[in-house]
Design an enzyme around this catalytic site. Sequence first.
Site, PDB file in Angstrom:
ATOM      1  N   CYS A 146       0.833  -1.203   0.000  1.00 24.14           N
ATOM      2  CA  CYS A 146       0.000   0.000   0.000  1.00 24.14           C
ATOM      3  C   CYS A 146       0.868   1.253   0.000  1.00 24.14           C
ATOM      4  O   CYS A 146       1.421   1.633   1.039  1.00 24.14           O
ATOM      5  CB  CYS A 146      -0.916  -0.007   1.225  1.00 24.14           C
ATOM      6  N   CYS A 149      -0.423   4.081   2.221  1.00 23.16           N
ATOM      7  CA  CYS A 149      -0.183   3.893   3.662  1.00 23.16           C
ATOM      8  C   CYS A 149       1.284   4.149   4.016  1.00 23.16           C
ATOM      9  O   CYS A 149       1.585   4.747   5.042  1.00 23.16           O
ATOM     10  CB  CYS A 149      -0.511   2.462   4.095  1.00 23.16           C
ATOM     11  N   ASP A 150       2.178   3.672   3.179  1.00 22.26           N
ATOM     12  CA  ASP A 150       3.586   3.591   3.585  1.00 22.26           C
ATOM     13  C   ASP A 150       4.549   4.474   2.792  1.00 22.26           C
ATOM     14  O   ASP A 150       5.725   4.561   3.146  1.00 22.26           O
ATOM     15  CB  ASP A 150       4.070   2.130   3.465  1.00 22.26           C
TER      16      ASP A 150
END
Length: 319
Positions: A146, A149-150
Amino acid sequence: MFNLSSISSTNSAPRHVKVLILGAGPAGLSAALYAARAELQPVVLTGTQIGGQAALTYTIENYPGFPEGVGGAELGDLFQKQAERFGAVVEFDSAQSVDLSARPFRVQTDNGEYTADALIISTGASPNQLNVPGEVELTGKGVSYCATCDGWFFKDKPVVVVGGGDSALEESLFLTRFASSIKIIHRRDSLRAGAILQKRAFENPKIEFVWDTVVTEIAGREKVEAVRLKNVKTGAESLLPTEGVFIFIGHTPNTQMFAGQLEMEGGYIKVDERMHTSVPGVFAAGESADSHFKQVITSAGMGAAAAIEATRFLEAEAG
Ligand code: NAP
């Protein structure tokens, strides 16, 4: 001392609902909107990811009504608010097992048990793994599924992306905000991704493609340090230093719970053109039942159709 609240919840009778919806992605929340407007007071179990995979997407540019695009999490939030406005109840709970052998259907969850007159399955899909040495051990330590997200953790660092579909390119373009360089490792010499994303990726100076190549190992002690690559045409192997590995190689539908109870095809729940599964009263929508389109709008459309059919099913039964 006994904990009375835990005893009462464990022993409490199942909660009965007319329509239970499993999953809170675009399909589940659209189903909730339609079922709520039919005054069926649907309950949606979120599973682990409210908003579904769409919520992990930074910007969604192909959902109509948002000419400038809309954040994935924001769109999920809007879907939820709209469904709740008409009486849908969203519960942060996950189904663990289902019994579809008799009605009402029974659904065991993390927090208790539900019985439902009609069930809409919209459990979505989860990212596939490469299944190479180092992947599991280094997940969360440089291996990610992701970018939204990261990505931030890779500011000014080189990363690799694996895959050649829309997700790989879209997420790579997002990563250009943070990473110093992105090498997209693809197992063929042409992309599966759509034309617009291809054009943007080819034009972006931070993105470079490594064709005909697979990742055979992710190496690193405490965190990712390199990937081992193999050219599938020449057989040549190499070690590419990197700090991050983002993997976007497709998804597997989250349908294991229904195996043996519903007809499936290639892991996807089989539905007819009206979202009916092989069990009357059970409907499926979105990526758990769609091996072909997998778009936010098609999932939302399937969710709406499933709820319309669930409504008709319950009305016909009530006479
Ligand atoms: P996808 O279209 O199935 O693409 C997966 C990619 O990973 C393919 O390029 C495939 O290679 C590669 N791959 C698969 N298994 C691999 C393996 N074991 N090792 C190395 N490479 C592997 O998946 P996706 O990109 O996640 O997209 C899924 C669906 O969502 C699609 O329908 C897509 O259109 C949609 N989507 C749309 C958007 C958008 O419209 N903006 C954004 C994201 C996703 P091959 O090409 O050789 O098969």
